[in-house]
Design an enzyme around this catalytic site. Structure first.
Site, short mmCIF file in Angstrom:
data_model
loop_
_atom_site.label_atom_id
_atom_site.label_comp_id
_atom_site.label_asym_id
_atom_site.label_seq_id
_atom_site.Cartn_x
_atom_site.Cartn_y
_atom_site.Cartn_z
N GLY B 143 -4.12 19.60 -23.37
CA GLY B 143 -4.49 21.14 -23.13
C GLY B 143 -3.49 22.08 -23.78
O GLY B 143 -2.26 21.44 -24.09
N CYS B 144 -3.53 23.25 -23.96
CA CYS B 144 -2.66 24.00 -24.63
C CYS B 144 -1.50 24.29 -23.64
O CYS B 144 -0.30 24.32 -24.21
CB CYS B 144 -3.24 25.43 -24.72
SG CYS B 144 -4.21 26.17 -23.43
#
Lengths: 339, 339, 339, 339
Positions: B143-144
């Site tokens: 995920g970012c």
């Protein structure tokens, strides 16, 4: 009631003039600025149509001779130089840092230069400050970050460890002043986030600790990281501390709501609603939300203010109202812009 | 080498197509999207002139029959449904969350729905992940937020208490997806900061803890507060943890510099220079700065990435490069935009 | 004086509530909304702390029975449906388009649906409108673009060819309403400019022409191109027309200054100072600058307003003040935000 | 092929370095800057990780002795001073204004100071310029506004009156340069639009007229109003002129599409789709849309570019490619960022 503003060409000074123009009891009769002396007020603050045709004067003591109330909005280190030239009987609210710190040592560490002493600290929404302000003639208006963080952490001392409070707060660019610096130009700031005064060195740190210690009665210690955000106004502070007792989000929310029940400017939002800086723009209001993170046994608090409103000019007026025995909301009875 | 992209109409999918268009070894032959099937790619992503005249197809297994490499950029819960219809021999990088978590319980708590299992975690700049990725045919792209926080905290385990890591991270709006929601419209977001998924409930929390535990060998626990920032791209993460040994900023900086010495995409900036999200826009690069706050005995780390670049599409390509035995930087050799 | 607001959940409605809260003579007693009926006002407009605890009601005629003044802030086509259910004696200001156009044909071309007729046009700063408004009980509040363009072009009829006026105007996103559309989400709008309703088809075109024709006595024709700008509020209009006589910039400036000399809300800035939308934010003020381009023999006018303030809610209150025989500036005596 | 960049510390210079780093045939061997000489390149352009460890040198002729191609990115008036000190055989692309104007009189009026003469004008997507560039060793790269306006108006000469072209164009802040001026700081620009160089005095005016006259064979005259927009990059130009023949939007669109059919960087968008500056960010692409406003018999054109990409650095590389006999798209084969 005649009032004066010293240092009105910065952003806090401009906001002060804007708000004072519609204050029911204050009449601005003296407006000075240093580097912009002689310029039209509207050439620096093009929004201030109410002041059309008026100019910034250079500072001169006689300008303020008839003022009963004076606001100082000067760079740190400058207020102390000016103060002796103002009428001794005038009530003064200093928006700068000069009279905020009670510790000469902290002043030396974080600001440097001559230490001027301490005035009543103008965190106007909480005790013991509110009562003290009402009895004071000289008040040191809190810093913008300090306002949001001290308010957000104040109720926590009963339930959280105040000796290791972690704060990350992001501010709009007006917090950095009206100054032509390359790192502040729009091309550098637009669409970008960056931290500054990194590693616990921001000068509001001792101010926040002092305020929290006074409010809570326990020694407070803060790890504070500021961030420059791509927007002109607003501060969003995230505050977290280890819980010292087992408590639910609902209980923490009830505690906070109770703590600020009598404050007309601090709103603990309903659970599920988050503070949003735009909702406070131009106003003296504060929005707070609180949660318990069970996973880490931490209290988490989110606080939004307008750095120029509650974080500077609007709180300064609230302080002045209290000092003058007026309704604390005089001239401040309006909502933020929202969008 | 023929490749496919499933779910290319979102922002991560669009960035993937943009980057893949100039990749020296990959040729995009299959592009599907769900709700935008049948539309011109340029009508959803007007920047993708390289794909002018091409349309999004609806997902159909035969589209991907000849693909050796497939990227999935789907909402969580969707990847697992698609996977069985893809060629068994195809290498797959999933940009979604479906295969990131090794704990079914954590999946149930933070996402819900069927647990799909775990693939190699694609945090491509650090070990043990980098080596594992090179041997894998299925990789779960991080995920970012997780990317920025796991990278920023990874070197800290030697010097700081990983069981109480506090993180506040602000993201640009593309992190919230290409979705017509009232809280995401420009009028609501412009000039405003607001927190969300407040109180330790963000779904990246277990992912970050899992990654950090693997990297450091010690159990990690994270208090994570996300913030929506008024900018389209970028994440700035502030990470802080209690120091477990007395150390100077210079020593912490040396430790971090050494840790990332071999990484061509992670830069520990010179002391005094702060990460800035705009510097990373469009790229696979990461900027990190570190400091010791002596006052609170805390390590403070600042990390900037582009949430769509390193935080999604660019790291996915880095993972694919590693899986295919290519130079990990193939197609990623460019700097961020800066302004 | 009891007043009501129909359709208060949009941006214009929210701004109206914000301004009405501090109006010295108006007390808002009825607030309705359609799709948000039953919701807390602060859940839609989090800034409206003054309305904390109050909800939007669904529209019901009896809500407004005791109202002497009613504002309508509805999508076009809706005002006409509501009007027959309101007290016949109530003064009404319609912020929508329903009663602006005197030509049924223009209505059919640009809006469609039933034509409702025309009320007094509420361009409150110029004659003949100002006098007419004072005698009216029903007023059609001008559109935001129309306000800025009609004011900016009004004085030009003596010196420029009004039959070929070219206008390019850029608006902040609140002009597009509080609506969850993909083209309005922050990721799409941030850092980007794009035109819309391109090719002379914007529905304010006949409204502007009608207003200019009334003001100047000559037929006016407008080529108008609107642009969506990455900011929440503000309109900057650039207006240009061929000069019909040889004139200097100084003379044009004198003409404009004289034309607006009595208006307390329209400021023709000193030569060399340009209108700036932020200076008007939240206010009823207008800034104008004018120049003669000798090279092309064209008059060029730049006009800035706040689309929600002067362009909607603030002018609506100015109209109501005039209709009620109050000081036209009642509740509007404040400057814009500036930053 | 060894190349040099003179004046690389500004925004155009930084973008040039960014793009050159991934050019397949150019190797940057000399990089100079004036006021930033001696500084790390990454301290001015933190995004340029590809140049980590390298410094700006002060200008010295021997730096460029072995360069076959040199880019100048200097303030106007500076290029002419430098030129005699560069190798006589080197190909040169000047991003400044010094060699753009063929009229000494126009130079004196709009710039002042010594007139340096004119080089081949580098409007690389249209004839006669493209052919001339291919045969030239010295090329004057067009200004950013000029690029968008000249391209957008070029096809119009067959159908519209070029002697009275009205243009309003808004630019991102990087167009104003990397300069610490109070009117460029983020607090002043954020959320605000303002015009500048108002009244037909912008220095790109004669450049645009010269370019259009050459392209169309008829004398062109431009009324041009520039606007500063709250975004870092991008120019959106709205161009309008009276039609000289009766034509439909579809016919105008066909004409434009045909005119640019062979250009790989100029896209006439499908009818109904509008140019959007963000779609071009970082690229050499141009988006155009066209419409006929029947109501006013005017042609309206909307053009979007990135002022630093197509408007400066990317077009400079396209020019260099043509001058060097390379594929004009070498190093420019990528799409804009989009978001």
């Amino acid at each position: 009631m005649k009032i004066g503003v010293v240092g009105a060409s910065g952003y806090a000074g401009g906001e002060l003039l804007r708000l004072l123009a519609s204050h029911p009891h204050f009449e601005v009769t003296a407006i000075t600025a240093h580097s912009n002396a002689g310029e039209q007020i509207t050439s620096v603050h093009p929004q201030l149509q109410s002041y059309a045709g008026k100019k910034f004067n250079a500072f001169a003591p006689n300008e303020f001779a008839s003022c009963e109330l004076i606001f100082l909005a000067l760079p740190h280190g400058e207020s102390a130089k000016v103060i002796s030239q103002l009428p001794a009987t005038a009530k003064i609210v200093d928006l700068g840092a000069d009279y905020r710190l009670e510790s000469a040592e902290a002043w030396a560490t974080y600001y440097g230069g001559d230490y001027a002493g301490a005035w009543t600290y103008g965190l106007a929404d909480v005790e013991p400050f509110k009562s003290l302000i009402s009895k004071s003639t000289k008040v040191a208006n809190p810093g913008c970050y300090a306002t949001s963080i001290a308010l957000g952490a104040a109720p926590a001392s009963e339930i959280a460890d105040m000796t290791d409070v972690v704060v990350v707060a992001a501010s709009g660019t007006t917090g950095a002043g009206r100054s032509a610096k390359i790192n502040l130009i729009a091309s550098e700031v637009a669409g970008s986030l960056t931290s500054y005064k990194f590693g616990g060195v921001h000068q509001h740190t001792p101010e926040i600790e002092q305020a929290l210690t006074k409010v809570s009665g326990v020694d407070a210690k803060i790890s504070f990281t500021p961030i420059l955000a791509p927007m002109p106004r607003g501060i969003l502070s995230t505050i977290t501390a280890k819980l010292t007792k087992k408590i639910s989000t609902e209980q923490a929310h009830a505690l906070y709501s109770s703590y600020f029940a009598k404050s007309q400017f601090v709103t603990v939002l309903p659970l599920g609603v988050m503070p949003k800086t735009a909702a406070l723009t131009g106003s003296n209001h504060v929005q707070i939300q609180v949660a318990v993170d069970d996973h880490t046994s931490r209290l988490v608090v989110s606080v939004a203010i307008d750095n120029l409103g509650k974080g500077a000019a609007a709180q300064a007026i609230q302080n002045a109202n209290l000092m003058c025995g007026l309704d604390e909301a005089a001239g401040l009875n309006f909502d933020g812009l929202g969008v």
